[in-house]
Write a protein that holds these residues in place. Sequence first.
Motif, PDB file in Angstrom:
ATOM      1  N   PRO A  37       0.822  -1.214   0.000  1.00 33.80           N
ATOM      2  CA  PRO A  37       0.000   0.000   0.000  1.00 33.80           C
ATOM      3  C   PRO A  37       0.855   1.263   0.000  1.00 33.80           C
ATOM      4  O   PRO A  37       1.848   1.348   0.715  1.00 33.80           O
ATOM      5  N   SER A  38       0.473   2.215  -0.839  1.00 34.54           N
ATOM      6  CA  SER A  38       1.211   3.469  -0.945  1.00 34.54           C
ATOM      7  C   SER A  38       0.210   4.544  -1.314  1.00 34.54           C
ATOM      8  O   SER A  38      -0.997   4.266  -1.400  1.00 34.54           O
ATOM      9  N   LEU A  39       0.671   5.754  -1.546  1.00 36.26           N
ATOM     10  CA  LEU A  39      -0.257   6.825  -1.922  1.00 36.26           C
ATOM     11  C   LEU A  39      -0.908   6.523  -3.269  1.00 36.26           C
ATOM     12  O   LEU A  39      -2.094   6.757  -3.486  1.00 36.26           O
ATOM     13  N   GLN A  40      -0.105   5.967  -4.197  1.00 39.24           N
ATOM     14  CA  GLN A  40      -0.642   5.688  -5.531  1.00 39.24           C
ATOM     15  C   GLN A  40      -1.634   4.535  -5.498  1.00 39.24           C
ATOM     16  O   GLN A  40      -2.674   4.576  -6.150  1.00 39.24           O
ATOM     17  N   PHE A  41      -1.275   3.502  -4.713  1.00 42.92           N
ATOM     18  CA  PHE A  41      -2.177   2.348  -4.568  1.00 42.92           C
ATOM     19  C   PHE A  41      -2.513   2.184  -3.085  1.00 42.92           C
ATOM     20  O   PHE A  41      -1.784   1.503  -2.359  1.00 42.92           O
ATOM     21  N   PRO A  42      -3.610   2.814  -2.608  1.00 41.16           N
ATOM     22  CA  PRO A  42      -3.886   2.841  -1.154  1.00 41.16           C
ATOM     23  C   PRO A  42      -3.959   1.446  -0.542  1.00 41.16           C
ATOM     24  O   PRO A  42      -3.602   1.252   0.604  1.00 41.16           O
ATOM     25  N   PHE A  43      -4.488   0.453  -1.283  1.00 40.75           N
ATOM     26  CA  PHE A  43      -4.588  -0.903  -0.746  1.00 40.75           C
ATOM     27  C   PHE A  43      -3.583  -1.838  -1.407  1.00 40.75           C
ATOM     28  O   PHE A  43      -3.708  -3.044  -1.343  1.00 40.75           O
ATOM     29  N   GLY A  44      -2.579  -1.272  -2.100  1.00 45.86           N
ATOM     30  CA  GLY A  44      -1.600  -2.108  -2.782  1.00 45.86           C
ATOM     31  C   GLY A  44      -2.112  -2.626  -4.109  1.00 45.86           C
ATOM     32  O   GLY A  44      -3.190  -2.229  -4.593  1.00 45.86           O
ATOM     33  N   THR A  45      -1.341  -3.524  -4.700  1.00 49.48           N
ATOM     34  CA  THR A  45      -1.766  -4.135  -5.964  1.00 49.48           C
ATOM     35  C   THR A  45      -1.672  -5.641  -5.830  1.00 49.48           C
ATOM     36  O   THR A  45      -0.995  -6.163  -4.949  1.00 49.48           O
ATOM     37  N   ASP A  46      -2.393  -6.352  -6.713  1.00 56.08           N
ATOM     38  CA  ASP A  46      -2.369  -7.816  -6.627  1.00 56.08           C
ATOM     39  C   ASP A  46      -1.301  -8.412  -7.550  1.00 56.08           C
ATOM     40  O   ASP A  46      -0.488  -7.680  -8.117  1.00 56.08           O
ATOM     41  N   ASN A  47      -1.352  -9.718  -7.681  1.00 56.59           N
ATOM     42  CA  ASN A  47      -0.286 -10.408  -8.409  1.00 56.59           C
ATOM     43  C   ASN A  47      -0.252 -10.055  -9.889  1.00 56.59           C
ATOM     44  O   ASN A  47       0.708 -10.331 -10.577  1.00 56.59           O
ATOM     45  N   LEU A  48      -1.342  -9.449 -10.402  1.00 54.60           N
ATOM     46  CA  LEU A  48      -1.343  -9.037 -11.801  1.00 54.60           C
ATOM     47  C   LEU A  48      -1.165  -7.538 -11.940  1.00 54.60           C
ATOM     48  O   LEU A  48      -1.332  -6.969 -13.015  1.00 54.60           O
ATOM     49  N   GLY A  49      -0.854  -6.884 -10.818  1.00 56.63           N
ATOM     50  CA  GLY A  49      -0.606  -5.440 -10.842  1.00 56.63           C
ATOM     51  C   GLY A  49      -1.877  -4.616 -10.894  1.00 56.63           C
ATOM     52  O   GLY A  49      -1.855  -3.438 -11.241  1.00 56.63           O
ATOM     53  N   ARG A  50      -3.056  -5.214 -10.559  1.00 59.26           N
ATOM     54  CA  ARG A  50      -4.303  -4.445 -10.582  1.00 59.26           C
ATOM     55  C   ARG A  50      -4.477  -3.701  -9.259  1.00 59.26           C
ATOM     56  O   ARG A  50      -4.144  -4.242  -8.196  1.00 59.26           O
ATOM     57  N   ASP A  51      -5.003  -2.503  -9.316  1.00 56.44           N
ATOM     58  CA  ASP A  51      -5.164  -1.678  -8.118  1.00 56.44           C
ATOM     59  C   ASP A  51      -6.222  -2.285  -7.200  1.00 56.44           C
ATOM     60  O   ASP A  51      -7.393  -2.390  -7.562  1.00 56.44           O
ATOM     61  N   MET A  52      -5.811  -2.656  -5.990  1.00 56.99           N
ATOM     62  CA  MET A  52      -6.737  -3.293  -5.044  1.00 56.99           C
ATOM     63  C   MET A  52      -7.837  -2.350  -4.598  1.00 56.99           C
ATOM     64  O   MET A  52      -8.985  -2.743  -4.386  1.00 56.99           O
ATOM     65  N   PHE A  53      -7.515  -1.041  -4.424  1.00 60.44           N
ATOM     66  CA  PHE A  53      -8.504  -0.086  -3.962  1.00 60.44           C
ATOM     67  C   PHE A  53      -9.682  -0.021  -4.938  1.00 60.44           C
ATOM     68  O   PHE A  53     -10.850  -0.101  -4.544  1.00 60.44           O
ATOM     69  N   SER A  54      -9.352   0.065  -6.229  1.00 58.46           N
ATOM     70  CA  SER A  54     -10.425   0.118  -7.227  1.00 58.46           C
ATOM     71  C   SER A  54     -11.223  -1.173  -7.225  1.00 58.46           C
ATOM     72  O   SER A  54     -12.450  -1.173  -7.345  1.00 58.46           O
ATOM     73  N   ARG A  55     -10.497  -2.279  -7.078  1.00 57.55           N
ATOM     74  CA  ARG A  55     -11.191  -3.570  -7.103  1.00 57.55           C
ATOM     75  C   ARG A  55     -12.104  -3.722  -5.876  1.00 57.55           C
ATOM     76  O   ARG A  55     -13.187  -4.293  -5.966  1.00 57.55           O
ATOM     77  N   ILE A  56     -11.655  -3.196  -4.732  1.00 57.96           N
ATOM     78  CA  ILE A  56     -12.507  -3.248  -3.533  1.00 57.96           C
ATOM     79  C   ILE A  56     -13.776  -2.423  -3.767  1.00 57.96           C
ATOM     80  O   ILE A  56     -14.892  -2.839  -3.413  1.00 57.96           O
TER      81      ILE A  56
END
Lengths: 325, 297
Positions: free
Chosen positions: B68-87
């Motif tokens: 998790p970082s500012l760019q990806f608040p919830f991190g990214t998954d194994n395929l590099g997809r943004d977890m925040f958007s997916r949530i």
Amino acid sequence: MPLLEVDGLTTRFRTERGVVQAVDNVSFDLEEGETLAIVGESGSGKSVTAMSVLGLIPRPPGEITAGRVMFEGRDLLELSDEEMQEVRGDRIAMIFQEPMSSLNPALTIGLQVGEPLNRHRKMSWTESLKGAVGLLRKVQIPDPASRLQAYPHQFSGGMRQRVMIAMALACQPKLIIADEPTTALDVTVQAQILELLKNLTREFGSAMILITHDLGVVARYADRVCVMYAGRIVESGTAADIYGDPRHPYTLGLMASIPRLDEDTQRRLVPIEGQPPNLAALPPGCSFAPRCRYVTDRCRSERPALEAIAGRHMKACFANVSNRV
Amino acid sequence: MTAITEATVGRRERGPFIGFAIRLFRDKPLGAAGCVIFLLFLFCGLFADVLAPQTINQISPINRLKAPSLQFPFGTDNLGRDMFSRILYGAQLSVIIGFCAAGLATVISVVLGIVTGYLGGKVDMVAQRFVDAWMSFPDLVILIVVVSVVGPGMWQVIVILGFLYGIAGSRIIRGAVISVRENMYVHAAQSIGATTPRILLRHILPNVMPPVIVLFTTRVGAVILAESGLSFLGLGVPPPAPTWGGMLSGAGRSFMYLAPWLALAPGICLTLVVYGINVFGDALRDLLDPRMRGSGK
């Protein structure tokens, strides 16, 4: 032709302890605009008689096994459920004993008072609510228009009973059955409610069956009286007959057991000895025999029929008793 | 008398909704917290398309398994997809499934419960034995059998869960109806000639609303959980749809040690939402009970 003619009505309930004969061969009639009181202690079959007339006996366990209930030329017992629903609330209305629980806590007063109009007069809800305002004014509820939105819990017992009366009168029924309408109320409120009922039934030209165990109520408001005991009528007549010249030992006993303001305060009240009978196991003869002071052997084996004494005054007793000297 | 009337009128003029909100926050702080969670969840679900910073199915191998970082608040998954958007999109799916299935379940429960509870007798006997039979099967067995026949998919899941919870829930409504049925006001309604449908809809239904509301809210929570369970087993909405259950079972489980945020994000969201809905439902039931409504407090 009388407005209502009940002839040989018999209602039974099947219970685990046997068949209970709640109403046994009861006959009475009622003229238009007349008030008939049905008097008796708890379990004497007063309420079941009323419910049978309205067709509201829960079936099973209850069933009406015999009799006719002629109302406006039709036998109500022969009507289908749908036909009966058209009669109830429109031609015959009922006022229940418990104003606290007979109003729906989740609906506003306006919706409940207007419901008979919506149901039977096919009025829109807007019109029904307008009608409800008029009805609430008739039962003397102050500021009726603003009370339409109120819920039953915001009303006192007496006010709720007024609301019930307004509901019952909505369609100007020919007959109102009031089942102990004042039992749950304060003594001061009781008089107001009965006065209101009396005046409104006169104004609307409705007949009334007043079910009560309060003989004081009967004396003031009823034209005629039926005294019931263990599911049967034991004495009937005009209010003057029953009060002035009671002839059945049970009626005599009832009269002796009520306090009177106009008599010597030293007089002791005389209770009726014993307990009301078990309706599932009635004695073969007169039901009142075990408690009767005038009982004879004949009373224990043979059931006395309701017979005329004079005019419309009738009693079901072999003995010739009277409180006249 | 005048004072009382004015006080009542004064309270009315604030509007029933605002008055209700005030009572919720004052009398039921926990319920209010649940309500806030629930509204936040609704908001995320409804506006996921606007809120999501990234597209959800865009694979980006450079950004895979980022913490998790500012760019990806919830991190990214194994395929590099943004977890925040997916949530966020997961919330959308959960909202749709939760409300549709719980709505269907509640309607089935209410219809079945009110009719069998009020009519009683033979109708009740037959219908309730059918419910008995239905309830004797474990939920998951029915779910797996039906899904394997009709195939996975969102609408299938909604209908199956709706029937599953609806039939079982009819017991609760039936019980409430039986206790309401013997009230004097039902006899009073009969005495004014009300027909059976009128009695059911106008006199019984408003009085069983408290259990209906609780049933609905708890079912929303249960349905969201059940859908996650189904997705976890691979029987729910098929990938790449971003369901919370699917996220937990897929990347979440495979990379649990390497990237714990993949399991934590959907897991915490799921827990919070279901908990929030449940406490909110409890508070609603307490506040909407007509016997407590406006009782002078």
